[in-house]
Design an enzyme around this catalytic site. Sequence first.
Site, PDB file in Angstrom:
ATOM      1  N   GLN A 101     -25.230  53.727  64.129  1.00  0.00           N
ATOM      2  CA  GLN A 101     -27.447  54.046  64.705  1.00  0.00           C
ATOM      3  C   GLN A 101     -26.741  53.339  66.178  1.00  0.00           C
ATOM      4  O   GLN A 101     -28.150  53.310  66.825  1.00  0.00           O
ATOM      5  CB  GLN A 101     -28.211  53.500  63.932  1.00  0.00           C
ATOM      6  CG  GLN A 101     -28.492  54.009  62.687  1.00  0.00           C
ATOM      7  CD  GLN A 101     -29.265  53.492  61.780  1.00  0.00           C
ATOM      8  OE1 GLN A 101     -30.926  53.719  61.948  1.00  0.00           O
ATOM      9  NE2 GLN A 101     -28.973  52.021  61.255  1.00  0.00           N
ATOM     10  N   HIS A 140     -26.954  57.978  67.590  1.00  0.00           N
ATOM     11  CA  HIS A 140     -28.108  57.851  68.749  1.00  0.00           C
ATOM     12  C   HIS A 140     -27.108  57.621  69.893  1.00  0.00           C
ATOM     13  O   HIS A 140     -28.157  57.266  70.729  1.00  0.00           O
ATOM     14  CB  HIS A 140     -29.405  57.088  68.912  1.00  0.00           C
ATOM     15  CG  HIS A 140     -29.844  56.323  67.147  1.00  0.00           C
ATOM     16  ND1 HIS A 140     -30.211  55.087  66.144  1.00  0.00           N
ATOM     17  CD2 HIS A 140     -29.223  57.389  66.276  1.00  0.00           C
ATOM     18  CE1 HIS A 140     -30.675  56.051  65.231  1.00  0.00           C
ATOM     19  NE2 HIS A 140     -30.546  56.777  65.202  1.00  0.00           N
ATOM     20  N   CYS A 148     -27.112  64.072  83.177  1.00  0.00           N
ATOM     21  CA  CYS A 148     -28.166  64.870  84.011  1.00  0.00           C
ATOM     22  C   CYS A 148     -28.664  65.271  83.367  1.00  0.00           C
ATOM     23  O   CYS A 148     -27.921  65.676  82.802  1.00  0.00           O
ATOM     24  CB  CYS A 148     -27.074  65.142  85.289  1.00  0.00           C
ATOM     25  SG  CYS A 148     -27.970  65.347  85.976  1.00  0.00           S
TER      26      CYS A 148
HETATM   27  N1  APR Z   1     -25.373  40.411  58.969  1.00  0.00           N
HETATM   28  C1  APR Z   1     -25.687  41.326  57.723  1.00  0.00           C
HETATM   29  N2  APR Z   1     -26.875  42.046  57.953  1.00  0.00           N
HETATM   30  C2  APR Z   1     -27.319  41.658  59.239  1.00  0.00           C
HETATM   31  C3  APR Z   1     -26.969  40.179  60.035  1.00  0.00           C
HETATM   32  C4  APR Z   1     -25.383  39.702  59.775  1.00  0.00           C
HETATM   33  N3  APR Z   1     -24.872  38.805  60.710  1.00  0.00           N
HETATM   34  N4  APR Z   1     -27.092  40.078  61.271  1.00  0.00           N
HETATM   35  C5  APR Z   1     -28.981  40.589  61.089  1.00  0.00           C
HETATM   36  N5  APR Z   1     -28.541  41.747  59.803  1.00  0.00           N
HETATM   37  C6  APR Z   1     -29.437  43.239  58.822  1.00  0.00           C
HETATM   38  C7  APR Z   1     -31.034  42.229  59.161  1.00  0.00           C
HETATM   39  O1  APR Z   1     -31.523  41.427  58.438  1.00  0.00           O
HETATM   40  C8  APR Z   1     -31.481  43.702  59.247  1.00  0.00           C
HETATM   41  O2  APR Z   1     -32.331  44.361  58.123  1.00  0.00           O
HETATM   42  O3  APR Z   1     -29.432  43.723  60.132  1.00  0.00           O
HETATM   43  C9  APR Z   1     -30.551  44.950  59.678  1.00  0.00           C
HETATM   44  C10 APR Z   1     -31.325  44.905  61.587  1.00  0.00           C
HETATM   45  O4  APR Z   1     -31.754  46.379  61.021  1.00  0.00           O
HETATM   46  P1  APR Z   1     -32.728  46.812  62.587  1.00  0.00           P
HETATM   47  O5  APR Z   1     -32.415  46.011  63.448  1.00  0.00           O
HETATM   48  O6  APR Z   1     -33.884  47.966  61.714  1.00  0.00           O
HETATM   49  O7  APR Z   1     -31.925  47.253  63.497  1.00  0.00           O
HETATM   50  P2  APR Z   1     -30.833  48.969  62.389  1.00  0.00           P
HETATM   51  O8  APR Z   1     -31.498  49.366  61.298  1.00  0.00           O
HETATM   52  O9  APR Z   1     -29.711  49.924  63.491  1.00  0.00           O
HETATM   53  O10 APR Z   1     -32.585  49.932  63.760  1.00  0.00           O
HETATM   54  C11 APR Z   1     -32.307  51.479  63.253  1.00  0.00           C
HETATM   55  O11 APR Z   1     -34.357  51.332  64.530  1.00  0.00           O
HETATM   56  O12 APR Z   1     -35.631  51.024  66.633  1.00  0.00           O
HETATM   57  C12 APR Z   1     -34.591  51.650  66.256  1.00  0.00           C
HETATM   58  O13 APR Z   1     -32.848  53.148  67.160  1.00  0.00           O
HETATM   59  C13 APR Z   1     -33.244  51.866  67.546  1.00  0.00           C
HETATM   60  O14 APR Z   1     -30.775  51.938  66.060  1.00  0.00           O
HETATM   61  C14 APR Z   1     -32.090  51.947  66.078  1.00  0.00           C
HETATM   62  C15 APR Z   1     -32.907  52.275  64.637  1.00  0.00           C
END
Ligand code: APR
Length: 269
Positions: A101, A140, A148
Amino acid sequence: MNDLERLATAVRDADTAVAFTGAGISAPSGVPTFRGDDGVWEQFDQGQFAYGRFQRDPEGFWADRVDLQRAMFDGDFEPNAAHEALAAMGRDGHLEAVLTQNTDGLHGDAAAAVGDGDAGDADGDPAATAADEPTVLELHGNSQRVRCTDCGKRKDGDPIFERAADGELPPTCECGGVFKPDVVLFGEQLPGAVLQRSRSLARESDAFLAIGSSLVVEPAASLPRLAASTGGTVGIVNLESTPCDDVADAVVREDVTEALPRLRELIVE
Ligand code: APR
């Protein structure tokens, strides 16, 4: 046998092992996650970056997007040990594909660094990769590129973001079309081919690893369930609980930079 050992056995024995990653795998590289106390969406309103806003108010969208790009991708950021472990598992023949993602391009950088090729084909089409390389599918898109909206040309994002930061709002292509970051915006459909491919990979997988994702954003968040529904072993590596923990055969509550290199060691032991 602990959960990581169970995952290593499942990946080693799998015909098709697939990794699915989110912002948590890039957090150790200095790229902020989206949710949680210091997440991007605590600093910015998601609505500022929605597709409808881009269409309605490209100038305002681009002014805010420059701020977001600075907040997310400030300075140099490199693949970390977790990206490298997945790339090495691909090179070892234990990983068919990485579905991400993330739009930071770090999986492609890591794969290129271990000689496995990179995300997308020459002009960066995320749905295409060279035939004989493990697939890195950027669900994504990629924030390091722009596209463009008229002629479809993809370009390196840095110079275009600089032009926007210097006041060219919105930045435009030689053809006169408005550039758009080469990412899937909220309210925008994922490219059909990418979604099709990721769903079939999840269905085919005997081992499906969901890594560093809160698993709350659809349609990606359904992939672990899809993998489980066709009998695949599902592993979740994430610091916090996720809505898919109930379908996981193994849940590893560890930092990705600890868990993934250890997982790779266990697989090749
Ligand atoms: N090791 C393991 N897990 C981790 C670490 C780490 N060092 N750091 C963070 N995390 C975990 C967090 O606990 C969290 O649950 O990674 C997860 C990240 O979650 P999000 O911030 O929600 O990211 P993601 O799941 O990729 O979001 C999905 O949402 O906003 C949209 O397009 C955006 O691609 C993104 C999508």
